[in-house]
Design an enzyme around this catalytic site. Structure first.
Site, PDB file in Angstrom:
ATOM      1  N   VAL A  93       0.834  -1.205   0.000  1.00  0.00           N
ATOM      2  CA  VAL A  93       0.000   0.000   0.000  1.00  0.00           C
ATOM      3  C   VAL A  93       0.869   1.256   0.000  1.00  0.00           C
ATOM      4  CG1 VAL A  93      -1.950  -1.163   1.112  1.00  0.00           C
ATOM      5  CG2 VAL A  93      -0.196  -0.120   2.560  1.00  0.00           C
ATOM      6  N   HIS A 108      -4.614  -4.503  -2.231  1.00  0.00           N
ATOM      7  CA  HIS A 108      -4.906  -4.222  -0.819  1.00  0.00           C
ATOM      8  C   HIS A 108      -5.083  -2.729  -0.536  1.00  0.00           C
ATOM      9  CE1 HIS A 108      -3.112  -8.333   0.661  1.00  0.00           C
ATOM     10  NE2 HIS A 108      -4.295  -8.453   0.113  1.00  0.00           N
TER      11      HIS A 108
HETATM   12  P1  OAD Z   1       5.202 -10.541   4.854  1.00  0.00           P
HETATM   13  O1  OAD Z   1       5.787  -9.702   5.928  1.00  0.00           O
HETATM   14  O2  OAD Z   1       4.232 -11.590   5.261  1.00  0.00           O
HETATM   15  O3  OAD Z   1       6.367 -11.279   4.053  1.00  0.00           O
HETATM   16  C1  OAD Z   1       7.477 -10.569   3.583  1.00  0.00           C
HETATM   17  C2  OAD Z   1       8.300 -11.498   2.697  1.00  0.00           C
HETATM   18  O4  OAD Z   1       9.355 -10.742   2.137  1.00  0.00           O
HETATM   19  C3  OAD Z   1       8.928 -12.690   3.422  1.00  0.00           C
HETATM   20  O5  OAD Z   1       8.691 -13.880   2.670  1.00  0.00           O
HETATM   21  C4  OAD Z   1      10.432 -12.348   3.448  1.00  0.00           C
HETATM   22  O6  OAD Z   1      11.263 -13.499   3.346  1.00  0.00           O
HETATM   23  C5  OAD Z   1      10.562 -11.474   2.223  1.00  0.00           C
HETATM   24  N1  OAD Z   1      11.648 -10.483   2.300  1.00  0.00           N
HETATM   25  C6  OAD Z   1      12.040  -9.741   3.353  1.00  0.00           C
HETATM   26  N2  OAD Z   1      13.032  -8.900   3.019  1.00  0.00           N
HETATM   27  C7  OAD Z   1      13.291  -9.122   1.701  1.00  0.00           C
HETATM   28  C8  OAD Z   1      14.219  -8.575   0.757  1.00  0.00           C
HETATM   29  N3  OAD Z   1      15.076  -7.602   1.095  1.00  0.00           N
HETATM   30  N4  OAD Z   1      14.188  -9.050  -0.506  1.00  0.00           N
HETATM   31  C9  OAD Z   1      13.319 -10.031  -0.876  1.00  0.00           C
HETATM   32  N5  OAD Z   1      12.420 -10.580  -0.038  1.00  0.00           N
HETATM   33  C10 OAD Z   1      12.415 -10.133   1.237  1.00  0.00           C
HETATM   34  O7  OAD Z   1       4.575  -9.542   3.763  1.00  0.00           O
HETATM   35  P2  OAD Z   1       3.501  -9.842   2.616  1.00  0.00           P
HETATM   36  O8  OAD Z   1       3.674 -11.209   2.061  1.00  0.00           O
HETATM   37  O9  OAD Z   1       3.523  -8.696   1.686  1.00  0.00           O
HETATM   38  O10 OAD Z   1      -2.108  -7.230   4.121  1.00  0.00           O
HETATM   39  O11 OAD Z   1       2.157  -9.799   3.439  1.00  0.00           O
HETATM   40  C11 OAD Z   1       0.944  -9.997   2.780  1.00  0.00           C
HETATM   41  C12 OAD Z   1      -0.137  -9.156   3.413  1.00  0.00           C
HETATM   42  O12 OAD Z   1      -0.181  -9.405   4.815  1.00  0.00           O
HETATM   43  C13 OAD Z   1       0.088  -7.650   3.342  1.00  0.00           C
HETATM   44  O13 OAD Z   1      -0.345  -7.086   2.127  1.00  0.00           O
HETATM   45  C14 OAD Z   1      -0.725  -7.129   4.481  1.00  0.00           C
HETATM   46  C15 OAD Z   1      -0.313  -8.146   5.518  1.00  0.00           C
HETATM   47  O14 OAD Z   1      -1.207  -8.343   6.544  1.00  0.00           O
HETATM   48  C16 OAD Z   1      -3.022  -6.434   4.706  1.00  0.00           C
HETATM   49  O15 OAD Z   1      -2.726  -5.579   5.514  1.00  0.00           O
HETATM   50  C17 OAD Z   1      -4.410  -6.701   4.246  1.00  0.00           C
END
Ligand code: OAD
Length: 233
Positions: A93, A108
């Site tokens: 977002v 989202h």
């Molecule tokens: P998460 O915090 O669940 O996951 C982040 C991912 O990014 C993990 O798999 C990490 O391994 C990876 N990661 C971290 N640093 C990185 C880097 N420098 N390079 C590459 N990968 C990296 O975040 P999301 O999957 O985006 O929704 O979460 C999904 C949804 O959950 C969000 O949109 C939000 C949250 O609740 C709502 O708020 C509705």
């Protein structure tokens, strides 16, 4: 990959991590500091709108202070230079994809948009929102961030389903696979015949469903992957 192929890409918080924005579920992630039930559900907003606004005001300020990194810029280059379609879908977002010049579908919502819970009107959010702010259209004090909360339906789902069905390559970048429906996109695209690749710093909850995995920080892994595609590797 044929140069006319269609590529559909899903991004998550990991792509913005190196821009200084915290992820949700990593160590010290947002959801280890704040309860989802207190700030990211319609019930939380009904119970304590000031608390919910304060949380998103803080995130809006952090996002405004951040800049797109090399991964965001590489995806813009891919959208500009790839001869076929490149559809970018984000769960983020923070607005960093469009600030890098990409066209993006926000499933989202967006921190910089406001939504009237009473009449559905949308407008550009001020930097600081307050529960008493009147809607510019109906004047009722029902303004909320234009964010999809837990228990609500993500945006653009029909269009996204088409982009998963008719792509040749599906890529997921920096997302944990913990939140549906996005976590199921790889399986949907694969079922429709697409190649699939995951770019992530570490294994995700859904790594096993991808045909290929590229492990590394987004700011280097994504530019390398884009350079490879554009070079026909
Ligand atoms: P998460 O915090 O669940 O996951 C982040 C991912 O990014 C993990 O798999 C990490 O391994 C990876 N990661 C971290 N640093 C990185 C880097 N420098 N390079 C590459 N990968 C990296 O975040 P999301 O999957 O985006 O929704 O979460 C999904 C949804 O959950 C969000 O949109 C939000 C949250 O609740 C709502 O708020 C509705």
């Amino acid at each position: 990959m044929h140069r006319k192929s269609k590529i559909t890409i899903l991004t998550g918080a990991g792509i913005s991590a190196e821009s200084g924005l915290g992820t949700f579920r990593d160590r010290n992630g947002l959801w280890t500091q704040v309860n989802i039930e207190d700030v990211a559900t319609p019930e939380a907003f009904a119970r304590d709108p000031a608390k919910v606004h304060a949380f998103y005001n803080m995130r809006r300020a952090n996002a405004a202070d951040a800049s797109p990194n090399a991964a965001h810029h590489a995806l813009t280059k891919l959208q500009n230079d790839w001869p076929g379609d490149v559809v970018l879908i984000t769960q983020n977002v923070d607005g960093l994809h469009e600030r890098a010049g990409s066209e993006v579908l926000h499933m989202h919502g967006q921190l910089d948009r406001a939504l009237c819970a009473a009449c559905g009107h949308r407008w550009d959010a001020p930097r600081v929102m307050d529960p008493q702010d009147p809607c510019p259209d109906c004047a009722r004090p029902a303004t909320r961030p234009d964010i999809v909360w837990f228990g609500e339906m993500p945006y653009h789902m029909e269009e996204i389903a088409e982009h998963l069905r008719d792509c040749d390559l599906f890529a997921a970048i920096g997302t944990s696979g913990a939140v549906y429906p996005a976590a199921g996109f790889c399986a949907e695209a694969a079922m429709a015949g697409a190649e699939t690749v995951e770019l992530n710093l570490a294994e995700s909850d859904v790594s096993a469903s991808f045909g290929q995995r590229i492990e590394g920080p987004a700011s280097s892994a994504v530019p390398d992957w884009v350079a490879g595609l554009l070079a026909g590797r």
